[in-house]
Design an enzyme around this catalytic site. Structure first.
Site, PDB file in Angstrom:
ATOM      1  N   ASP A 229       0.777  -1.165   0.007  1.00  0.00           N
ATOM      2  CA  ASP A 229      -0.056  -0.084  -0.109  1.00  0.00           C
ATOM      3  C   ASP A 229       0.684   1.246  -0.128  1.00  0.00           C
ATOM      4  O   ASP A 229       1.936   1.526   0.628  1.00  0.00           O
ATOM      5  CB  ASP A 229      -0.866  -0.068   1.174  1.00  0.00           C
ATOM      6  CG  ASP A 229      -1.714   1.200   1.439  1.00  0.00           C
ATOM      7  OD1 ASP A 229      -2.804   1.526   0.510  1.00  0.00           O
ATOM      8  OD2 ASP A 229      -1.350   2.173   2.301  1.00  0.00           O
TER       9      ASP A 229
ATOM     10  N   HIS B  98     -11.803   0.256  -2.303  1.00  0.00           N
ATOM     11  CA  HIS B  98     -11.808   1.130  -0.970  1.00  0.00           C
ATOM     12  C   HIS B  98     -11.772   2.500  -1.375  1.00  0.00           C
ATOM     13  O   HIS B  98     -12.201   3.410  -0.566  1.00  0.00           O
ATOM     14  CB  HIS B  98     -11.264   0.472   0.013  1.00  0.00           C
ATOM     15  CG  HIS B  98      -9.745   0.495  -0.076  1.00  0.00           C
ATOM     16  ND1 HIS B  98      -9.212  -0.271  -0.890  1.00  0.00           N
ATOM     17  CD2 HIS B  98      -8.720   1.425   0.570  1.00  0.00           C
ATOM     18  CE1 HIS B  98      -7.769  -0.090  -0.983  1.00  0.00           C
ATOM     19  NE2 HIS B  98      -7.618   0.835   0.145  1.00  0.00           N
TER      20      HIS B  98
ATOM     21  N   GLU C 153       0.670  -1.404  -5.343  1.00  0.00           N
ATOM     22  CA  GLU C 153      -0.594  -0.554  -5.386  1.00  0.00           C
ATOM     23  C   GLU C 153       0.007   1.080  -5.824  1.00  0.00           C
ATOM     24  O   GLU C 153       0.762   1.551  -4.874  1.00  0.00           O
ATOM     25  CB  GLU C 153      -1.462  -0.286  -4.024  1.00  0.00           C
ATOM     26  CG  GLU C 153      -2.548   0.564  -4.181  1.00  0.00           C
ATOM     27  CD  GLU C 153      -2.346   1.942  -3.444  1.00  0.00           C
ATOM     28  OE1 GLU C 153      -3.289   2.963  -3.776  1.00  0.00           O
ATOM     29  OE2 GLU C 153      -1.353   2.046  -2.871  1.00  0.00           O
TER      30      GLU C 153
END
Length: 490
Positions: free
Chosen positions: A193, A290, A233
């Protein structure tokens, strides 16, 4: 990772409770739909400044969800992906608390990045303008420590998420401890992330610089040594995804959601087909996550020559149509209208971005399932969920519009809706048909038509999309051989 669709979900927001309740859903009404699950942050705490992406302790399961034994039990029956939050930790973490109290005497003093640590004697105006940040202001927070020192902390996302020095011994030890904990629980894949922002170097954009690629390679090697795949990501220019894909197991296809929306709005697959011709094949495909819908993923980038995947006027029309189709809901949740850590995203459920039109929604999902890669389906998208305007009003957080809290009976009702039942049938087909283990071919007989075909030996499947009639159908081999009758249709 298995060549099947994956579910993406917060434990509590889908199951209404714990890991055990999530397991019950996967073993019950969702059985046979997914080959794996990306469990969004379940660390202590799940309700911090950024819905779990600001862990106080990245190696502790939030006790409201369960324990590591529950994670291991889930991983024993399905492939589990979890987030390694590379860029930052919570301002309430024990490491930062120790630094706050003891200052330079803390062993963690060098773990946290400050303006001085990166720029030394100071930055020129040009240095600050060069920084690539998700927010419309410099990524710094003025802070007075309990020890009495004034520091300018590097805070890429929020003032409560303190960026770490990933090259400092304590920073490396911290990330390695997370990998070890995941490995012990049987987690099969990790998602890096915000890794694009993790390396800071004066005189650069501090985003996806050569040193970032070196960090990704280092973490990937450590993950592989522990038997885990790596998904990176990175939101940004499409060439960033292509570059990263050459060096890791998996990247996201973040360009797909805006390109599919554009194709459906304009009834024209031209721009989508251009991307399908050059995109990485080791991609995880998404339509919703999300986070919001990434406009920057199809835009031009001043760091790189050439145009983006969509021209500026089409991007403007795309954003305007999302706002229109969602009845203005997305406008209230995006940009400066709400609290957002990324001003470049449009916050909206994918279902509402299409005006809750079931035929368009199923066409979009069929395209996602036939595009090469591993399709991930966000839990709100699985249930064709609408914008949660009440949650947005309560929290003021833009992305909460697409982070609904479901309860058991609500999930059961959603699963009975025709659009959701059709999506579930599509996911079962994607997960079971042998053709998806072979090779694919893309063609467009006309601007409003798209054909995606897979062949694997004698097995084949084909998706025919007609945007003029807004219809999609799947034909292919079955138990009795080739069939002229569609095995799935919108």
């Amino acid at each position: 990772m298995k060549n099947q669709a994956q579910l993406v979900a917060y434990v509590d927001r889908l199951s209404g409770g714990t890991f055990r309740q999530l397991q019950h859903l996967l073993d019950g009404p969702l059985q046979g739909l997914f080959g794996g699950i990306h469990v969004l942050p379940f660390f202590h705490p799940i309700d911090g400044a950024d819905a779990g992406f600001d862990p106080i302790d990245h190696t502790q399961v939030d006790p409201r969800l369960g324990a590591w034994d529950d994670v291991a039990a889930l991983a024993a029956g399905t492939e589990v992906m979890a987030d390694v939050i590379v860029n930052h930790v919570s301002s309430r973490s024990p490491q930062f608390t120790d630094f706050d109290q003891r200052g330079a005497a803390s062993p963690y003093a060098g773990m946290f990045l400050t303006y001085d640590r990166v720029f030394g004697g100071g930055a020129r105006e040009a240095d600050l303008l060069l920084l690539h940040t998700p927010r419309p202001h410099p990524p710094f927070t003025k802070y007075r420590t309990a020890h009495g020192d004034d520091v300018l902390l590097w805070t890429t996302f929020t003032s409560e998420q303190i960026d770490i020095d990933v090259h400092h011994p304590e920073g490396r030890r911290y990330l390695e401890s997370v990998l070890d904990r995941f490995h012990a629980a049987g987690i099969r894949a990790i998602r890096l992330d915000a890794v694009g922002f993790a390396v800071k170097k004066a005189g650069t954009s501090c985003f996806m610089i050569p040193e970032t690629f070196a960090l990704i390679a280092d973490i990937t090697a450590q993950a592989h040594a522990r038997g885990m795949d790596v998904l990176v990501e990175v939101h940004g220019h499409h060439q960033d995804q292509i570059d990263v894909a050459r060096r890791v197991d998996w990247v996201y296809d973040f360009a797909l959601p805006p390109l599919v929306l554009h194709a459906l709005y304009a009834r024209d697959v031209t721009h989508l087909c251009r991307w399908l011709a050059i995109r990485p094949r080791n991609a995880v495909t998404v339509l919703d996550t999300h986070d919001g819908i990434g406009v920057q993923d199809v835009d031009a980038d001043p760091r790189r020559p050439g145009p983006g995947l969509l021209p500026p006027q089409d991007i403007q029309a795309l954003v305007a149509t999302i706002h229109e189709r969602s009845g203005g809901g997305s406008r209230h949740a995006s940009g400066t209208a709400a609290a957002n850590v990324d001003a470049h995203q449009i916050n909206c459920t994918f279902y509402d971005a299409l005006g809750r039109r079931d035929d368009e929604y199923l066409v979009a999902r069929a395209i996602q399932c036939f595009v090469p890669g591993i399709p991930q389906v966000y839990y709100v998208g699985l249930l064709a969920g609408s914008n949660d305007m009440e949650l947005l009003r309560r929290t003021g957080v833009g992305r909460d519009i697409n982070r609904h809290y479901y309860v058991d009976d609500e999930v059961a009702r959603a699963l009975e809706r025709p659009v959701v039942r059709a999506l579930c049938d599509l996911l079962r087909f994607r997960g079971s048909h042998p053709s998806f283990g072979g090779t694919s071919h893309v063609s467009s007989p006309a601007p409003d038509q798209l054909v995606l075909e897979w062949r694997n030996g004698s097995d084949w499947s084909r998706l025919d999309v007609d945007l003029g009639r807004m219809r999609a159908e799947i034909v292919g081999t079955g138990a009795g051989g080739p069939s002229a009758t569609p095995v799935w249709t919108t």
